[in-house]
Design a protein around this motif. Structure first.
Motif, PDB file in Angstrom:
ATOM      1  N   GLY A 231       6.070  -2.507  -2.503  1.00  0.00           N
ATOM      2  CA  GLY A 231       6.873  -1.974  -1.465  1.00  0.00           C
ATOM      3  C   GLY A 231       5.961  -0.936  -0.585  1.00  0.00           C
ATOM      4  O   GLY A 231       6.613  -0.526   0.198  1.00  0.00           O
ATOM      5  N   ASP A 232       4.706  -0.731  -0.750  1.00  0.00           N
ATOM      6  CA  ASP A 232       3.768   0.022   0.126  1.00  0.00           C
ATOM      7  C   ASP A 232       3.557  -0.755   1.466  1.00  0.00           C
ATOM      8  O   ASP A 232       3.573  -2.042   1.369  1.00  0.00           O
ATOM      9  CB  ASP A 232       2.534   0.127  -0.701  1.00  0.00           C
ATOM     10  CG  ASP A 232       2.568   1.160  -1.860  1.00  0.00           C
ATOM     11  OD1 ASP A 232       3.388   1.994  -1.529  1.00  0.00           O
ATOM     12  OD2 ASP A 232       1.632   1.166  -2.627  1.00  0.00           O
ATOM     13  N   THR A 233       3.350   0.099   2.391  1.00  0.00           N
ATOM     14  CA  THR A 233       2.874  -0.342   3.715  1.00  0.00           C
ATOM     15  C   THR A 233       1.804   0.398   4.275  1.00  0.00           C
ATOM     16  O   THR A 233       1.741   1.823   3.700  1.00  0.00           O
ATOM     17  CB  THR A 233       4.108  -0.449   4.719  1.00  0.00           C
ATOM     18  OG1 THR A 233       4.528   0.923   4.922  1.00  0.00           O
ATOM     19  CG2 THR A 233       5.422  -1.537   4.162  1.00  0.00           C
ATOM     20  N   TYR A 235       1.912   2.027   6.883  1.00  0.00           N
ATOM     21  CA  TYR A 235       2.686   3.166   7.581  1.00  0.00           C
ATOM     22  C   TYR A 235       2.882   4.217   6.246  1.00  0.00           C
ATOM     23  O   TYR A 235       2.759   5.373   6.400  1.00  0.00           O
ATOM     24  CB  TYR A 235       4.205   2.744   8.159  1.00  0.00           C
ATOM     25  CG  TYR A 235       4.582   3.973   8.572  1.00  0.00           C
ATOM     26  CD1 TYR A 235       4.433   4.568   9.873  1.00  0.00           C
ATOM     27  CD2 TYR A 235       5.968   4.512   7.964  1.00  0.00           C
ATOM     28  CE1 TYR A 235       5.116   5.707  10.270  1.00  0.00           C
ATOM     29  CE2 TYR A 235       6.589   5.423   8.637  1.00  0.00           C
ATOM     30  CZ  TYR A 235       6.152   6.253   9.828  1.00  0.00           C
ATOM     31  OH  TYR A 235       6.936   6.933  10.398  1.00  0.00           O
ATOM     32  N   SER A 236       3.609   3.616   5.124  1.00  0.00           N
ATOM     33  CA  SER A 236       4.006   4.642   4.042  1.00  0.00           C
ATOM     34  C   SER A 236       2.873   5.158   3.481  1.00  0.00           C
ATOM     35  O   SER A 236       2.781   6.361   3.060  1.00  0.00           O
ATOM     36  CB  SER A 236       4.724   3.998   2.838  1.00  0.00           C
ATOM     37  OG  SER A 236       3.863   3.027   2.338  1.00  0.00           O
ATOM     38  N   ILE A 237       1.705   4.484   3.444  1.00  0.00           N
ATOM     39  CA  ILE A 237       0.390   4.947   2.909  1.00  0.00           C
ATOM     40  C   ILE A 237      -0.153   6.158   3.829  1.00  0.00           C
ATOM     41  O   ILE A 237      -0.560   7.307   3.471  1.00  0.00           O
ATOM     42  CB  ILE A 237      -0.760   4.037   2.561  1.00  0.00           C
ATOM     43  CG1 ILE A 237      -0.113   3.007   1.388  1.00  0.00           C
ATOM     44  CG2 ILE A 237      -1.749   4.615   2.095  1.00  0.00           C
ATOM     45  CD1 ILE A 237      -0.871   1.848   1.298  1.00  0.00           C
ATOM     46  N   SER A 238       0.007   5.830   5.163  1.00  0.00           N
ATOM     47  CA  SER A 238      -0.456   6.905   6.039  1.00  0.00           C
ATOM     48  C   SER A 238       0.008   8.289   6.055  1.00  0.00           C
ATOM     49  O   SER A 238      -0.332   9.393   6.124  1.00  0.00           O
ATOM     50  CB  SER A 238      -0.463   6.219   7.553  1.00  0.00           C
ATOM     51  OG  SER A 238       0.803   6.201   7.870  1.00  0.00           O
ATOM     52  N   LYS A 239       1.729   8.098   5.909  1.00  0.00           N
ATOM     53  CA  LYS A 239       2.569   9.269   5.675  1.00  0.00           C
ATOM     54  C   LYS A 239       2.054  10.067   4.370  1.00  0.00           C
ATOM     55  O   LYS A 239       2.176  11.254   4.382  1.00  0.00           O
ATOM     56  CB  LYS A 239       3.730   8.887   5.722  1.00  0.00           C
ATOM     57  CG  LYS A 239       4.398   8.372   7.057  1.00  0.00           C
ATOM     58  CD  LYS A 239       4.276   9.785   8.252  1.00  0.00           C
ATOM     59  CE  LYS A 239       4.856   9.158   9.308  1.00  0.00           C
ATOM     60  NZ  LYS A 239       4.615  10.304  10.459  1.00  0.00           N
ATOM     61  N   LYS A 240       1.981   9.291   3.255  1.00  0.00           N
ATOM     62  CA  LYS A 240       1.527   9.950   2.196  1.00  0.00           C
ATOM     63  C   LYS A 240       0.330  10.732   1.892  1.00  0.00           C
ATOM     64  O   LYS A 240       0.241  11.880   1.386  1.00  0.00           O
ATOM     65  CB  LYS A 240       1.601   8.786   0.907  1.00  0.00           C
ATOM     66  CG  LYS A 240       1.380   9.184  -0.298  1.00  0.00           C
ATOM     67  CD  LYS A 240       1.662   8.123  -1.377  1.00  0.00           C
ATOM     68  CE  LYS A 240       1.475   8.546  -3.103  1.00  0.00           C
ATOM     69  NZ  LYS A 240       1.591   7.490  -3.876  1.00  0.00           N
ATOM     70  N   TYR A 241      -0.716  10.189   2.725  1.00  0.00           N
ATOM     71  CA  TYR A 241      -1.845  10.724   2.612  1.00  0.00           C
ATOM     72  C   TYR A 241      -2.390  11.493   3.847  1.00  0.00           C
ATOM     73  O   TYR A 241      -3.467  11.834   3.916  1.00  0.00           O
ATOM     74  CB  TYR A 241      -2.953   9.957   2.083  1.00  0.00           C
ATOM     75  CG  TYR A 241      -2.766   9.515   0.572  1.00  0.00           C
ATOM     76  CD1 TYR A 241      -3.386  10.035  -0.381  1.00  0.00           C
ATOM     77  CD2 TYR A 241      -2.151   8.214   0.350  1.00  0.00           C
ATOM     78  CE1 TYR A 241      -2.963   9.734  -1.350  1.00  0.00           C
ATOM     79  CE2 TYR A 241      -1.959   7.694  -0.739  1.00  0.00           C
ATOM     80  CZ  TYR A 241      -2.487   8.756  -1.793  1.00  0.00           C
ATOM     81  OH  TYR A 241      -2.195   8.220  -3.221  1.00  0.00           O
ATOM     82  N   ASN A 242      -1.272  11.675   4.844  1.00  0.00           N
ATOM     83  CA  ASN A 242      -1.426  12.210   6.251  1.00  0.00           C
ATOM     84  C   ASN A 242      -2.731  11.663   6.945  1.00  0.00           C
ATOM     85  O   ASN A 242      -3.687  12.365   7.369  1.00  0.00           O
ATOM     86  CB  ASN A 242      -1.654  13.812   5.931  1.00  0.00           C
ATOM     87  CG  ASN A 242      -1.414  14.714   7.247  1.00  0.00           C
ATOM     88  OD1 ASN A 242      -0.934  14.035   8.026  1.00  0.00           O
ATOM     89  ND2 ASN A 242      -2.079  15.705   7.290  1.00  0.00           N
ATOM     90  N   ASN A 257      -1.294  -5.568  10.051  1.00  0.00           N
ATOM     91  CA  ASN A 257      -0.611  -5.013   9.108  1.00  0.00           C
ATOM     92  C   ASN A 257      -0.324  -5.215   7.913  1.00  0.00           C
ATOM     93  O   ASN A 257       0.448  -4.827   6.960  1.00  0.00           O
ATOM     94  CB  ASN A 257       0.657  -4.357   9.716  1.00  0.00           C
ATOM     95  CG  ASN A 257       0.392  -3.645  11.232  1.00  0.00           C
ATOM     96  OD1 ASN A 257      -0.316  -2.781  11.077  1.00  0.00           O
ATOM     97  ND2 ASN A 257       1.294  -3.824  12.239  1.00  0.00           N
TER      98      ASN A 257
END
Length: 268
Positions: A231-233, A235-242, A257
């Motif tokens: 389920g990771d992308t 984008y989601s990783i970038s948001k999670k770790y800013n 991507n």
């Protein structure tokens, strides 16, 4: 005399009914294990995978393999700087020309073992030692992409990316020196394959300025990593770790991507 013959037939019948058959099964975590299974035992619900039949390796089979994967090999060269000749040569060697059990049953074309950073599916396979852990992929293309990630994310291979893009001999020798294979004849076999099938003709010009080399990445002992889960992308990783997506891609030599479950992503 007739009774004796009848008795012998009955004994042979019961013996054949109880004969055990050796099969290969997949355990819940995807590993292969050799078991003995009674033909009439319906209580064993483990999924069984038939051992790959021996296939005669012909020139036609090898040429078909090259034709099938040459485009993805060239894509890896464009995106990661790994010569297409090396990608194809290693794939041919490590996959047994596409017919090894590991290749067919796990889509693992490069013989990449699990290592500590792999959380994806895995299989058990006898290699240097019995029952070693190897990575399993849903699609062969995932194996080719993971091969690129594997080489670009480990410092011991960083010197290879400084070689000329046509220097497949330097790459072959460097892979052995960096510990990719234990076979002392690995470079010779790899070079021989490349030259016999003219795999070097798939090596296309790349501008080093357009390739983000591992050697230039900000990687140190303080590097923090995240292992990709279902389920990771990016984008989601970038948001999670800013951290911006483009920065993630630059740090990890990612040019599109695509990420894979079990992939180790540098996040700092």
């Amino acid at each position: 005399m007739t009774r004796i013959y009848a008795l012998l037939i009955m004994v042979l019948f019961f013996v054949s009914c109880n004969t055990k058959k050796s099969v290969i099964q997949t355990t819940r975590n995807g590993s292969y294990s050799s078991v003995s299974q009674n033909k009439n035992n319906s209580s064993n619900k483990s999924q069984t995978i038939e051992a790959s039949p021996r296939v005669k390796v012909t020139n036609e089979l090898i040429l078909n393999y090259i034709e099938k994967y040459k485009d993805v090999a060239q894509s890896n060269m464009m995106n990661y700087g790994i010569p297409a000749s090396i990608v194809l040569g290693q794939a041919l060697l490590e996959s047994g020309y596409g017919v090894s059990s590991l290749c067919i049953q796990a889509n693992n074309h490069f013989g990449i073992k699990c290592h500590n950073d792999w959380l994806g599916e895995s299989v058990r396979y006898d290699d240097d030692s019995a029952g070693e852990c190897f990575r399993k992929y849903n699609d062969p293309k995932d194996s080719f992409q993971d091969h690129a990630f594997f080489l670009t994310s480990r410092s011991r291979y960083s010197s290879l990316f400084k070689l000329d893009y046509k220097d497949y001999k330097g790459w072959a020798k460097g892979l052995k020196e960096a510990g990719y294979a234990t076979d002392p004849q690995y470079p010779t076999k790899l070079i021989s394959l490349i030259e016999r099938y003219e795999l070097y003709k798939y090596d296309i010009y790349i501008n080093k300025k357009d390739i983000v080399r591992y050697a230039n990445n900000r990687i140190s002992n303080e590097t923090e990593r995240y292992v990709v889960s279902k389920g990771d992308t990016l984008y989601s990783i970038s948001k999670k770790y800013n951290i911006p997506v483009e920065e993630l891609k630059k740090l990890n030599n990612i040019f599109d991507n695509s990420i894979s479950i079990g992939q180790s992503i540098i996040i700092k």
